[in-house]
Design a protein around this motif. Structure first.
Motif: not given
Length: 302
Positions: A36-47
């Protein structure tokens, strides 16, 4: 040992992650919270900020993810339309595929604990600390907590672990007891996931206000503010407009008086007054708190 030929340098390819084929058998697993943290990080970075390794299986027409399955899946869940990956186009025997997969998972550097701690402590923002994905076990900050009774299959959750110095622990327990005294609960504090971000925001505000770096100390500052506003918890059982209770059951005395303790002189005077009321038969001995009913009735008729 069987001799292997060198691979041609993979090419960088941009495409839809949904077009990639994930491994059916993947030795690397990612706990629910970390995913879930990985998904949140990717969503935040946009890539994606690290690149999966993909093999172009010309015979089947599939693009097989040899390394980076969780990153690919997380990118899809984060809603990315395209990602970049490294692609091997030459034929790969099954043995070479497995070797690549396992080597990417197994061969990794190790962190110098002192440097890791130093770098981690530089992160003043709670959200950036969460972003790193480093847990308390890796940082050797907290004891391991058993949360095995919380099943990952049906709950979307995030664990929060807090460490207190002995002097802070008593105050923290007392404050949490007061906050939850209007409902029954066990010793595991469970809250809705939607409350997680406001808690992080409150910690960050407290840390910024007092310029402190320790999350437990920041929580201590929050609890101090909470202590000063105990009386406001009366909203949980008292209707100020009508002067009547808004629910059944019991109410914590702290929410009546707005403090957890009173001076011993005042306590002694109150205790003596209650004893007199009990002796006069105005208050049942088993229910000394009914002295407050006598006080309220006298105030109402005065």
């Amino acid at each position: 040992m069987e001799e292997t030929t060198q691979l041609a340098p993979p090419q960088l390819v941009e495409g839809d992650p949904r077009a990639l084929t994930l491994l059916d058998v993947n030795a690397r697993f990612l706990p629910h919270e970390q995913f879930r943290q990985l998904v949140a990080n990717i969503h935040r970075d946009g890539c994606l900020t690290s690149t999966p390794l993909v093999w172009n299986d010309a015979d089947s027409g599939r693009l097989v993810v040899l390394s980076g399955n969780h990153r690919t899946l997380a990118a899809i869940e984060a809603g990315l339309k395209t990602i970049w990956w490294m692609q091997i186009d030459e034929p790969l025997p099954r043995q070479r595929q497995i070797a690549l997969q396992l080597s990417h998972n197994a061969i990794a550097g190790q962190d110098d604990p002192a440097i890791l701690k130093e770098l981690y402590d530089e992160l003043e923002n709670v959200e950036w600390r969460q972003y790193t994905g480093l847990d308390d076990k890796a940082l050797d900050l907290l004891e391991k907590v058993d949360v095995s009774s919380l099943g990952e299959a049906n709950l979307d959750f995030a664990s929060v672990q807090l460490m207190f110095l002995p002097a802070e622990l008593g105050r923290a327990e007392a404050a949490f007891d007061a906050a939850r005294s209007t409902a029954t609960a066990d010793q595991r504090w469970l809250a809705g996931l939607e409350q997680y971000e406001p808690v992080l925001d409150a910690l960050e505000t407290s840390r910024a206000a007092y310029k402190i770096g320790n999350s437990a100390t920041a929580l201590g500052a929050i609890l101090a503010v909470f202590e000063r506003h105990l009386g406001e918890l009366a909203e949980g059982w008292f209707d100020a407009a009508t002067g009547e209770p808004s629910r059944k059951g019991a109410a914590p005395l702290e929410t009546v008086f707005g403090v957890r303790e009173i001076p011993v002189e005042t306590a002694a005077a109150v205790r003596a007054a209650i004893d007199r009321l009990i002796k006069d038969g105005m208050v049942p001995e088993a229910e000394p708190w009914r002295a407050l009913d006598v006080l309220a009735a006298g105030e109402a008729t005065s």
